[in-house]
Design a protein around this motif. Structure first.
Motif, short mmCIF file in Angstrom:
data_model
loop_
_atom_site.label_atom_id
_atom_site.label_comp_id
_atom_site.label_asym_id
_atom_site.label_seq_id
_atom_site.Cartn_x
_atom_site.Cartn_y
_atom_site.Cartn_z
N SER A 26 0.81 -1.39 0.16
CA SER A 26 0.03 0.12 -0.04
C SER A 26 0.74 1.50 0.27
CB SER A 26 -1.20 -0.10 1.41
OG SER A 26 -1.57 1.09 1.25
N LYS A 27 1.98 1.16 1.06
CA LYS A 27 2.83 2.26 1.12
C LYS A 27 3.78 2.69 -0.38
CE LYS A 27 6.51 4.24 3.90
NZ LYS A 27 5.94 5.35 3.78
N ARG A 28 4.34 1.56 -1.39
CA ARG A 28 5.05 2.13 -2.44
C ARG A 28 3.72 2.28 -3.17
NH1 ARG A 28 6.79 -3.44 -0.40
NH2 ARG A 28 5.15 -4.17 -1.77
N ASP A 29 2.11 1.95 -3.66
CA ASP A 29 1.83 2.79 -4.37
C ASP A 29 1.34 4.13 -4.02
OD1 ASP A 29 -1.48 2.15 -5.99
OD2 ASP A 29 -1.25 3.28 -4.57
N ASP B 211 -6.03 3.04 4.09
CA ASP B 211 -5.93 1.89 3.60
C ASP B 211 -5.68 1.80 2.24
OD1 ASP B 211 -6.76 0.70 6.40
OD2 ASP B 211 -9.16 1.76 6.08
N ASN B 212 -6.10 2.98 1.71
CA ASN B 212 -5.90 2.65 -0.03
C ASN B 212 -6.19 1.76 -0.29
OD1 ASN B 212 -4.62 3.33 -2.28
ND2 ASN B 212 -2.20 2.35 -1.74
N TYR B 213 -7.43 0.77 0.23
CA TYR B 213 -7.78 -0.42 -0.64
C TYR B 213 -8.15 -0.13 -2.60
CZ TYR B 213 -8.30 -2.38 3.96
OH TYR B 213 -7.98 -3.30 4.96
N ASP B 214 -8.53 1.17 -2.47
CA ASP B 214 -8.98 1.98 -3.67
C ASP B 214 -8.00 0.67 -4.89
OD1 ASP B 214 -7.54 3.60 -2.35
OD2 ASP B 214 -7.24 4.57 -4.77
N ASP C 121 1.00 -7.68 -4.15
CA ASP C 121 1.23 -6.31 -4.75
C ASP C 121 1.56 -6.58 -6.15
OD1 ASP C 121 2.76 -4.35 -5.96
OD2 ASP C 121 3.63 -3.93 -4.27
N GLY C 122 0.11 -6.32 -7.44
CA GLY C 122 0.07 -6.20 -8.46
C GLY C 122 0.64 -5.44 -9.32
N SER C 123 1.42 -4.59 -8.14
CA SER C 123 2.54 -3.74 -9.66
C SER C 123 3.86 -5.05 -9.75
CB SER C 123 3.12 -2.54 -9.02
OG SER C 123 2.34 -1.91 -9.38
N LEU C 124 3.93 -5.56 -8.19
CA LEU C 124 4.96 -6.16 -8.29
C LEU C 124 4.98 -7.67 -9.36
CD1 LEU C 124 8.28 -6.16 -7.02
CD2 LEU C 124 6.21 -5.19 -6.59
N SER C 125 4.24 -7.88 -9.53
CA SER C 125 3.49 -9.39 -10.14
C SER C 125 3.46 -9.10 -11.55
CB SER C 125 2.27 -9.83 -10.01
OG SER C 125 0.88 -8.98 -10.10
N GLN C 126 3.59 -7.40 -12.06
CA GLN C 126 3.06 -7.24 -13.51
C GLN C 126 5.11 -7.24 -14.30
OE1 GLN C 126 1.36 -4.18 -14.52
NE2 GLN C 126 1.98 -4.52 -17.01
N ILE C 127 5.74 -6.66 -13.39
CA ILE C 127 7.02 -6.25 -13.60
C ILE C 127 7.80 -7.55 -14.27
CG2 ILE C 127 9.44 -6.04 -12.98
CD1 ILE C 127 7.94 -3.84 -10.56
N PRO C 128 7.66 -8.54 -14.07
CA PRO C 128 8.42 -9.12 -14.73
C PRO C 128 7.64 -10.25 -15.47
CG PRO C 128 7.85 -10.31 -12.95
CD PRO C 128 7.32 -8.74 -12.44
N GLN C 129 6.30 -9.76 -15.72
CA GLN C 129 5.88 -10.54 -17.03
C GLN C 129 6.25 -10.30 -18.63
OE1 GLN C 129 4.08 -9.19 -20.50
NE2 GLN C 129 2.84 -10.77 -20.76
N ASN C 130 6.95 -9.85 -18.79
CA ASN C 130 8.02 -9.62 -20.29
C ASN C 130 8.79 -9.93 -20.12
OD1 ASN C 130 6.33 -8.00 -22.43
ND2 ASN C 130 5.51 -6.94 -20.46
N PRO D 153 9.89 -0.09 -6.39
CA PRO D 153 10.19 -0.95 -5.53
C PRO D 153 11.94 -1.56 -5.73
CG PRO D 153 9.00 -1.75 -7.05
CD PRO D 153 9.30 -0.68 -7.32
N TRP D 154 12.83 -0.65 -6.54
CA TRP D 154 14.12 -1.48 -6.82
C TRP D 154 14.57 -2.74 -5.56
CZ3 TRP D 154 16.62 -0.83 -11.20
CH2 TRP D 154 16.54 0.76 -11.71
N ASP D 155 14.59 -2.42 -4.68
CA ASP D 155 14.90 -3.28 -2.94
C ASP D 155 13.95 -4.44 -3.36
OD1 ASP D 155 17.39 -1.36 -2.15
OD2 ASP D 155 15.96 -0.65 -0.57
#
Length: 414
Positions: free
Chosen positions: A47-50, A373-376, A98-107, A56-58
């Protein structure tokens, strides 16, 4: 932390070399177990990263160190060679955290399939070794500004060597990559053909603009990549167009990962919904019960979300089996069956992911909309990611296949 708004695009710095050789995962079961463990470490900071758009380099370094970025490398080249179903399940597990982290390795996974299908033996050994050593691949595939789908980024010969010129957009993963697989147009025997060039991120003339400003998938780094007379080696050029002139699994592999991302984001929203209804939501006054978890209409709607997610998961698993069968025996029939199975899974994953993200708010109430909460982020992420390719076209492809026996077109979007 100071929030950098996407309206202030900057040149992205290159990724640092891998800090250590990643763990070598040996089996499908280990891949899933490692993903489950790693997802727990990602969930707390998602949530904080978003909210702060903190790239998310680390976290990516830790992700690579688990060995998960190498699980699709074939066993003959030192990888786990996991099934397509396992690759999808691993992706969904990460997406739920984490939806974003999952997409990064897609390609990254996509380019490894392009390599498996069309690369030479020397290219496979070189690039698979680089992946197992911890190097990441991104992408520079899409172009905008034109109504057609012709590639304006060119591969051409100059002064005895190969050069690349052009601009790409929506380049998910390129910011974090060591290699940027780039879709190019090249003139061969008077005709234009497309190829993939694996271009080093640090090659002179490569620049990446961190200008992705979509309301979802905020930290995927899906910005702009520019190539200004970039010199490339012939060994980095991998056949691409020819891989779609015969039946191959490049398209189904790409799409099953996208379906898994949508499903995983929905599972993450469902998880947060359950926790909120149990701990914080109030029952509607007419329900005449003490807690929201006893509200009969809330229970009914939660049941609907659960069933839809499980149905999408079942279709995803079935699609994985079809993709594996097509990889083992790529024929017109097996690849078409795999493409349709993946399309069916993608349709339901899209619907299930969006439903879960919507019901999180409907069943939790107004207090679930608080910024803290950043549930959105769940809705923003799944709505953004499901726009990659329209499910309305997948419906018609499924109908054509089952009614008229017509095979779907072979490209990365089916």
């Amino acid at each position: 932390m100071t929030i950098r708004h996407p309206a202030q695009p900057v040149l992205a710095r290159p990724a640092a070399p891998p800090k250590a050789i990643p763990h070598r995962i040996a089996s499908d079961a280990e891949a899933i177990a490692v993903a489950q463990d790693f997802a727990e470490t990602l969930r707390a900071g998602a949530s904080k990263r978003d909210a702060e758009r903190h790239l998310p380099w680390d976290e990516l370094d830790a992700f690579v160190a688990t060995g998960l970025w190498g699980i699709s490398v074939p066993r003959a080249y030192g990888g786990a060679g996991v099934s397509a179903g396992t690759l999808a399940r691993v992706t969904a597990i990460i997406a739920a955290a984490d939806g974003s982290l999952s997409q990064i390795p897609q390609n990254h996974y996509y380019s490894l399939e392009v390599l498996r299908v069309g690369g030479s033996e020397a290219q496979k050994r070189f690039f698979y070794d680089r992946v197992l050593a911890g190097e990441r691949a991104g992408n520079a595939l899409a172009e905008i500004g034109h109504k057609d789908f012709k590639r304006r980024t060119r591969l051409y010969r100059e002064d005895g060597g190969w050069r690349v010129d052009g601009t790409k957009y929506y380049c998910t993963g390129a910011i974090y990559a060591h290699w940027i697989p780039t879709l190019v147009s090249v003139e061969e025997d008077g005709a234009s053909r497309t190829q993939i060039v694996f271009i080093p991120r640090t090659a002179p003339g490569v620049s990446i603009i961190d200008d992705w400003d979509g309301f979802g998938q905020r930290v995927t780094g899906s910005g702009t990549v520019r190539f200004d007379t970039v010199s490339v080696e012939p060994e980095w050029i991998v056949p691409f167009q020819s891989s779609f002139e015969r039946p191959t699994t490049i398209g189904p592999v790409a799409q099953i990962i996208h379906a898994a991302i949508d499903l995983g984001i929905g599972e993450g929203a469902y998880r947060d919904m359950l926790a909120f209804v149990r701990e914080r939501a109030r029952p509607w006054i007419d329900a005449k019960v003490e807690t929201a978890r006893e509200d009969p209409l809330t229970l009914s709607e939660i049941g609907k979300v659960r069933v839809r997610l499980r149905a999408a998961d079942a279709l995803l698993r079935k699609a994985g089996e079809r993709v594996d069968a097509a990889m083992a025996n790529p024929t017109e029939e097996t690849v078409a069956a795999a493409s349709i199975a993946v399309a069916e899974a993608k349709i339901l994953a899209t619907k299930a992911g969006l439903l879960a993200a919507n019901k999180l708010f409907e069943l939790s109430g107004t207090s679930a909309t608080m910024a803290e909460d950043n549930y959105d982020r769940h809705w923003r992420n799944v709505r953004t990611h499901t726009l990659h390719d329209p499910v309305r076209w997948k419906y018609q492809a499924v109908g054509q296949y089952h009614l008229n026996g017509r095979h779907p077109p072979r490209h990365g979007a089916i």
